[in-house]
Design a protein around this motif. Structure first.
Motif, PDB file in Angstrom:
ATOM      1  N   THR A 134       0.844  -1.194   0.000  1.00 48.99           N
ATOM      2  CA  THR A 134       0.000   0.000   0.000  1.00 48.99           C
ATOM      3  C   THR A 134       0.882   1.247   0.000  1.00 48.99           C
ATOM      4  O   THR A 134       1.815   1.346   0.805  1.00 48.99           O
ATOM      5  N   LEU A 135       0.587   2.192  -0.922  1.00 48.90           N
ATOM      6  CA  LEU A 135       1.307   3.456  -0.997  1.00 48.90           C
ATOM      7  C   LEU A 135       0.351   4.577  -0.604  1.00 48.90           C
ATOM      8  O   LEU A 135      -0.696   4.757  -1.234  1.00 48.90           O
ATOM      9  N   VAL A 136       0.711   5.332   0.430  1.00 47.81           N
ATOM     10  CA  VAL A 136      -0.126   6.400   0.959  1.00 47.81           C
ATOM     11  C   VAL A 136       0.508   7.749   0.619  1.00 47.81           C
ATOM     12  O   VAL A 136       1.682   7.973   0.914  1.00 47.81           O
ATOM     13  N   ASP A 137      -0.264   8.631   0.007  1.00 44.52           N
ATOM     14  CA  ASP A 137       0.177  10.008  -0.239  1.00 44.52           C
ATOM     15  C   ASP A 137      -0.398  10.895   0.853  1.00 44.52           C
ATOM     16  O   ASP A 137      -1.606  10.873   1.129  1.00 44.52           O
ATOM     17  N   VAL A 138       0.450  11.737   1.470  1.00 43.83           N
ATOM     18  CA  VAL A 138      -0.007  12.599   2.555  1.00 43.83           C
ATOM     19  C   VAL A 138       0.770  13.907   2.535  1.00 43.83           C
ATOM     20  O   VAL A 138       1.931  13.948   2.132  1.00 43.83           O
ATOM     21  N   LEU A 139       0.104  14.986   2.943  1.00 43.74           N
ATOM     22  CA  LEU A 139       0.744  16.296   3.039  1.00 43.74           C
ATOM     23  C   LEU A 139       1.348  16.498   4.421  1.00 43.74           C
ATOM     24  O   LEU A 139       0.731  16.156   5.429  1.00 43.74           O
ATOM     25  N   ASP A 140       2.528  17.086   4.454  1.00 39.74           N
ATOM     26  CA  ASP A 140       3.092  17.570   5.712  1.00 39.74           C
ATOM     27  C   ASP A 140       2.825  19.069   5.770  1.00 39.74           C
ATOM     28  O   ASP A 140       3.655  19.887   5.397  1.00 39.74           O
ATOM     29  N   VAL A 142       4.654   5.353   3.039  1.00 44.37           N
ATOM     30  CA  VAL A 142       4.080   6.691   3.069  1.00 44.37           C
ATOM     31  C   VAL A 142       4.940   7.612   2.219  1.00 44.37           C
ATOM     32  O   VAL A 142       6.154   7.712   2.440  1.00 44.37           O
ATOM     33  N   ARG A 143       4.307   8.255   1.225  1.00 44.95           N
ATOM     34  CA  ARG A 143       5.007   9.242   0.393  1.00 44.95           C
ATOM     35  C   ARG A 143       4.576  10.631   0.854  1.00 44.95           C
ATOM     36  O   ARG A 143       3.411  11.002   0.768  1.00 44.95           O
ATOM     37  N   LEU A 144       5.544  11.413   1.345  1.00 51.11           N
ATOM     38  CA  LEU A 144       5.262  12.717   1.927  1.00 51.11           C
ATOM     39  C   LEU A 144       5.432  13.827   0.902  1.00 51.11           C
ATOM     40  O   LEU A 144       6.437  13.872   0.184  1.00 51.11           O
ATOM     41  N   HIS A 145       4.464  14.731   0.850  1.00 52.56           N
ATOM     42  CA  HIS A 145       4.538  15.911   0.003  1.00 52.56           C
ATOM     43  C   HIS A 145       4.690  17.119   0.924  1.00 52.56           C
ATOM     44  O   HIS A 145       3.864  17.358   1.811  1.00 52.56           O
TER      45      HIS A 145
END
Length: 293
Positions: A49-55, A79-82
């Motif tokens: 599972t790949l999760v995109d999330v904003l910091d 978790v892929r952080l933007h």
């Protein structure tokens, strides 16, 4: 390998807005990974599972669907952080998500340093990968568009003054398109204009919009927080630009010719690296995988 995507960037967006590149990044990611042997899957049947999330300083709002997708995740969770510019501290919700993750992907070195200094990253499960931009092509006739395309949640007063002073009209695009076909729609709209403008730093922090503009031979004007100065088709303004700043940048941008399409290898290399990171992801034995609640 079956891969599921969970997007927490919509509900978690700050007042500055969800970065306009998120849909483009996710579309490029899905297309690129599918061409590399991955298959999109529902969370219940996914190997990964790949999760995109904003910091952005706010805790991700995990609604019913996202909560279910995370709760049924039995394989590795990445978790892929933007990043969003600013002096905010990482939220408690983001800390919890990163503690739960089996791997973390960040896009910029400055973001990597900031999160590492806050004690949120473990070196052995963190990767630095700049996001790949989608392949976007203009019309076959190669015609040059006219006018200005503004991407933002609202038109800043200072920018409005600059456009009025230069007798320029503009089209307006709120940057929250759905993922499916986002690159095609954005490209077809951008090709009708000569200049693109980003109104918020977080909309261009990852450089994806700049890359799309480069592919189409369009110039980009954007506020600080974007490493644009070294790119000939980009014209940065300060983080709090005045009407004069916008005017000067637009005058310079309007005098520029289209730029050549960037090398395809750059996008391919980023996707190849992402595919390798995902392929080697493994569950952490010490992680109890708590509920998303």
């Amino acid at each position: 390998m079956n891969l599921s995507f969970v997007d927490l960037t919509r509900a978690g967006a700050s007042t500055g807005g969800r970065p306009s590149s998120i849909s483009l990044i996710r579309e490029a990611t899905q297309a690129g990974l599918m061409s590399r042997g991955f298959e999109c899957s529902a969370a219940s049947g996914a190997d990964l599972t790949l999760v995109d999330v904003l910091d952005d300083g706010l805790s991700p709002w995990i609604d019913g669907t996202a909560r279910e997708d995370l709760d049924v995740c039995s394989g590795p969770l990445l978790v892929r952080l933007h990043s969003v510019p600013g002096g905010h501290d990482p939220s408690a919700g983001l800390r919890g998500l990163l503690e739960r993750a089996d791997g973390v992907i960040v896009s910029t070195r400055s973001h990597l340093v900031r999160l590492g200094s806050a004690g949120l990253l473990a070196a052995d499960r963190t990767d630095l990968i700049a996001p790949a931009a989608p392949d976007v092509f203009g019309g076959a006739d190669g015609t040059m568009g006219e006018g200005i395309l503004v991407l933002g949640d609202e038109l800043p007063d200072e920018l409005e003054q600059a456009l009025h002073a230069l007798s320029l009209g503009c089209s307006f695009l709120v940057p929250d398109a759905h993922d499916g076909g986002a690159a095609r729609r954005f490209g077809s709209l951008l090709v009708q204009h000569k200049v693109a403008i980003l109104t918020e730093p977080e909309h261009g922090e990852d450089g994806v919009i700049a890359a799309v503009c480069g592919q189409l031979g369009r110039v980009l004007v954007a506020p600080g927080g974007v490493e644009l100065a070294c790119q000939p088709h980009c014209f940065p303004v300060g983080t709090t630009p005045t009407a004069r700043d916008w005017t000067q940048a637009l005058q310079s941008a309007l005098g520029e010719a289209p730029v050549p399409e960037p090398r395809e290898a750059e996008t391919s290399e980023r996707l190849d690296r992402l595919a390798r990171v995902l392929s080697r992801a493994r569950l952490r034995q010490e992680c109890s995988r708590p509920s998303a609640a």
